[in-house]
Design a protein around this motif. Structure first.
Motif, PDB file in Angstrom:
ATOM      1  N   CYS A 191      -7.148  -7.040   4.698  1.00 54.12           N
ATOM      2  CA  CYS A 191      -6.159  -6.754   5.741  1.00 54.12           C
ATOM      3  C   CYS A 191      -5.420  -5.497   5.310  1.00 54.12           C
ATOM      4  O   CYS A 191      -5.120  -5.334   4.126  1.00 54.12           O
ATOM      5  N   GLN A 192      -5.120  -4.626   6.223  1.00 56.12           N
ATOM      6  CA  GLN A 192      -4.489  -3.364   5.851  1.00 56.12           C
ATOM      7  C   GLN A 192      -3.148  -3.575   5.151  1.00 56.12           C
ATOM      8  O   GLN A 192      -2.733  -2.766   4.326  1.00 56.12           O
ATOM      9  N   ALA A 193      -2.472  -4.684   5.460  1.00 57.77           N
ATOM     10  CA  ALA A 193      -1.192  -4.968   4.808  1.00 57.77           C
ATOM     11  C   ALA A 193      -1.350  -5.284   3.326  1.00 57.77           C
ATOM     12  O   ALA A 193      -0.379  -5.233   2.569  1.00 57.77           O
ATOM     13  N   HIS A 194      -2.590  -5.597   2.891  1.00 54.07           N
ATOM     14  CA  HIS A 194      -2.826  -5.795   1.456  1.00 54.07           C
ATOM     15  C   HIS A 194      -2.590  -4.496   0.672  1.00 54.07           C
ATOM     16  O   HIS A 194      -2.161  -4.529  -0.484  1.00 54.07           O
ATOM     17  N   ALA A 195      -2.907  -3.372   1.305  1.00 51.80           N
ATOM     18  CA  ALA A 195      -2.929  -2.095   0.592  1.00 51.80           C
ATOM     19  C   ALA A 195      -1.565  -1.669   0.044  1.00 51.80           C
ATOM     20  O   ALA A 195      -1.459  -1.321  -1.135  1.00 51.80           O
ATOM     21  N   PRO A 196      -0.497  -1.666   0.858  1.00 53.53           N
ATOM     22  CA  PRO A 196       0.796  -1.269   0.270  1.00 53.53           C
ATOM     23  C   PRO A 196       1.292  -2.248  -0.787  1.00 53.53           C
ATOM     24  O   PRO A 196       1.928  -1.841  -1.763  1.00 53.53           O
ATOM     25  N   LEU A 201       2.199  -2.738  -6.775  1.00 51.45           N
ATOM     26  CA  LEU A 201       1.874  -3.374  -8.051  1.00 51.45           C
ATOM     27  C   LEU A 201       1.246  -2.376  -9.025  1.00 51.45           C
ATOM     28  O   LEU A 201       1.569  -2.363 -10.216  1.00 51.45           O
ATOM     29  N   LEU A 202       0.361  -1.528  -8.503  1.00 51.50           N
ATOM     30  CA  LEU A 202      -0.313  -0.539  -9.355  1.00 51.50           C
ATOM     31  C   LEU A 202       0.654   0.511  -9.899  1.00 51.50           C
ATOM     32  O   LEU A 202       0.383   1.123 -10.929  1.00 51.50           O
ATOM     33  N   LEU A 214      -1.539  -9.667  -7.003  1.00 47.50           N
ATOM     34  CA  LEU A 214      -1.864  -9.697  -5.577  1.00 47.50           C
ATOM     35  C   LEU A 214      -2.364 -11.082  -5.172  1.00 47.50           C
ATOM     36  O   LEU A 214      -1.966 -11.618  -4.125  1.00 47.50           O
ATOM     37  N   VAL A 215      -3.219 -11.671  -5.990  1.00 51.39           N
ATOM     38  CA  VAL A 215      -3.727 -13.015  -5.714  1.00 51.39           C
ATOM     39  C   VAL A 215      -2.571 -14.006  -5.647  1.00 51.39           C
ATOM     40  O   VAL A 215      -2.483 -14.835  -4.732  1.00 51.39           O
ATOM     41  N   ALA A 216      -1.666 -13.926  -6.615  1.00 48.08           N
ATOM     42  CA  ALA A 216      -0.521 -14.838  -6.652  1.00 48.08           C
ATOM     43  C   ALA A 216       0.366 -14.667  -5.423  1.00 48.08           C
ATOM     44  O   ALA A 216       0.812 -15.649  -4.822  1.00 48.08           O
TER      45      ALA A 216
END
Length: 395
Positions: A191-196, A201-202, A214-216
């Motif tokens: 999902c594009q919302a995953h990217a930001p 986090l990075l 991200l998984v958590a």
């Protein structure tokens, strides 16, 4: 391992979320509350980078306007946090109230990466899943998700030094984290919302640590937000609307009158956890609290914004239609978005976890009743159609 997603916690495809009309435009260099003006570093013509890594754009922080914690206080907080991290289980089980208090004050920058991993439980997950991340990267992955991820890489914080260069190490790590997640959770995919979320986090930790964070976040804090159908985000949109009635009745009545669908702002605020809406210092401060206390923090910040922007008669008078209302929410005055204001106002709200849980249960029951009624009518129509067919067959 900490379990900080609240009990009432629970996808857009890339094309559906791209260029969202409600987006604050921060990704493209707009200043929060500026109405779309581009913000550049304080000295024109001179290349500079703020302490967060931004070289310009809406999330660049002008050092001359920044509020900083005095070094003595910062060092004291670092010592306290180091002690907590060394004795994490004890603090979480016996003195969680103090942990929450320190998160609300803001986690020291030097400690933030470790603290986030402890708070969300990703450190525990990574330690018990050694080699999994690298194993995911060796798999080809779903080509559809791979293509969508590649199309979105350059859109994530283009004014941040880590992601500015196409094909640079930041974009490469972002690709790796997002690809690994699609393999880890093929049901939701990308999902594009995953990217930001992954990009934030990075900025603080290596790719493998960012992946498990991200998984958590997706599993325990933003549960179901990225699933096909968007049911969880729609339910929470209704919950937010119900809570708004308790916080600001004039705002609630105005939103209801204009029939503003919660999904218009839920995608930016909740699915992206305010990463594309707030100044950067505020993003980090809100995330410090969010990772400690769960999704209720996001609800509180959203309620503060509503109340601040649309809570007074003169503000509502400036919004005679849906268009003006959304423009108000899209161009929020900067003084309503400072970290101090958001945190202090969110803690003043007379809304507690019990209110949120109760509202969530009500909205879920309401939705089930509506779906049941719809199914009943559908069955009646089908039965009527079969009866008509039977009568015609005997005619």
């Amino acid at each position: 391992m900490a379990t900080n997603g609240t009990s009432f916690t629970r996808g857009y495809t890339s094309d559906e979320l791209t260029d969202d009309s409600f987006s604050s435009g921060l990704q493209n260099g707009n200043t929060p509350g500026s109405g779309g003006e581009h913000q550049t570093p304080s000295e024109p013509g001179v290349s500079s980078t703020d302490r967060y890594g931004f070289t310009g754009g809406g999330q660049f922080t002008d050092p001359s306007l920044e509020t900083t914690v005095p070094p003595v206080i910062l060092r004291s907080r670092e010592v306290k946090w180091l002690d907590m991290l060394e004795n994490w289980e004890k603090w979480m089980t016996k003195r969680f109230k103090k942990v929450k208090e320190r998160c609300r004050k803001g986690i020291p920058p030097s400690i933030r990466a470790r603290a986030w991993q402890y708070l969300c439980g990703s450190k525990f997950m990574m330690e018990h899943n050694r080699g999994i991340f690298e194993g995911y990267l060796k798999q080809p992955g779903n080509q559809k998700w791979i293509d969508d991820i590649k199309k979105d890489l350059h859109r994530q914080f283009p004014f941040h030094e880590m992601f500015a260069a196409r094909g640079g190490h930041g974009q490469e790590d972002l690709f790796r984290v997002l690809k690994a997640y699609t393999i880890h959770n093929p049901q939701d995919g990308y999902c594009q919302a995953h990217a930001p979320i992954a990009a934030v986090l990075l900025m603080h930790m290596p790719a493998e640590q960012a992946f498990w964070c991200l998984v958590a976040l997706c599993d325990k804090y933003l549960t179901g937000y990225y699933s096909p159908g968007l049911e969880a985000i729609q339910v929470d949109g209704d919950v937010l609307f119900g809570l708004l009635k308790k916080v600001s009745i004039p705002t609630y009545k105005h939103m209801k009158k204009e029939r503003i669908d919660p999904i218009l702002y839920m995608t930016e605020w909740f699915m992206c956890a305010f990463t594309r809406t707030l100044p950067w210092a505020s993003v980090l401060r809100v995330w410090d609290m969010f990772l400690c206390e769960g999704i209720k923090v996001i609800f509180r910040i959203a309620l503060v914004i509503f109340k601040s922007v649309l809570g007074r008669p003169e503000q509502l008078a400036e919004c005679p239609s849906l268009y003006e209302t959304l423009e108000k929410l899209r161009n929020i005055p900067l003084h309503y978005l400072t970290e101090h204001y958001l945190v202090q106002e969110s803690l003043k709200l007379r809304i507690d976890e019990r209110d949120m849980e109760k509202e969530h249960q009500y909205q879920v029951a309401k939705r089930k009743a509506k779906d049941s009624k719809s199914d009943s009518k559908k069955k009646q129509r089908q039965q009527s159609s079969r009866d008509t067919t039977t009568i015609n067959s005997y005619s």
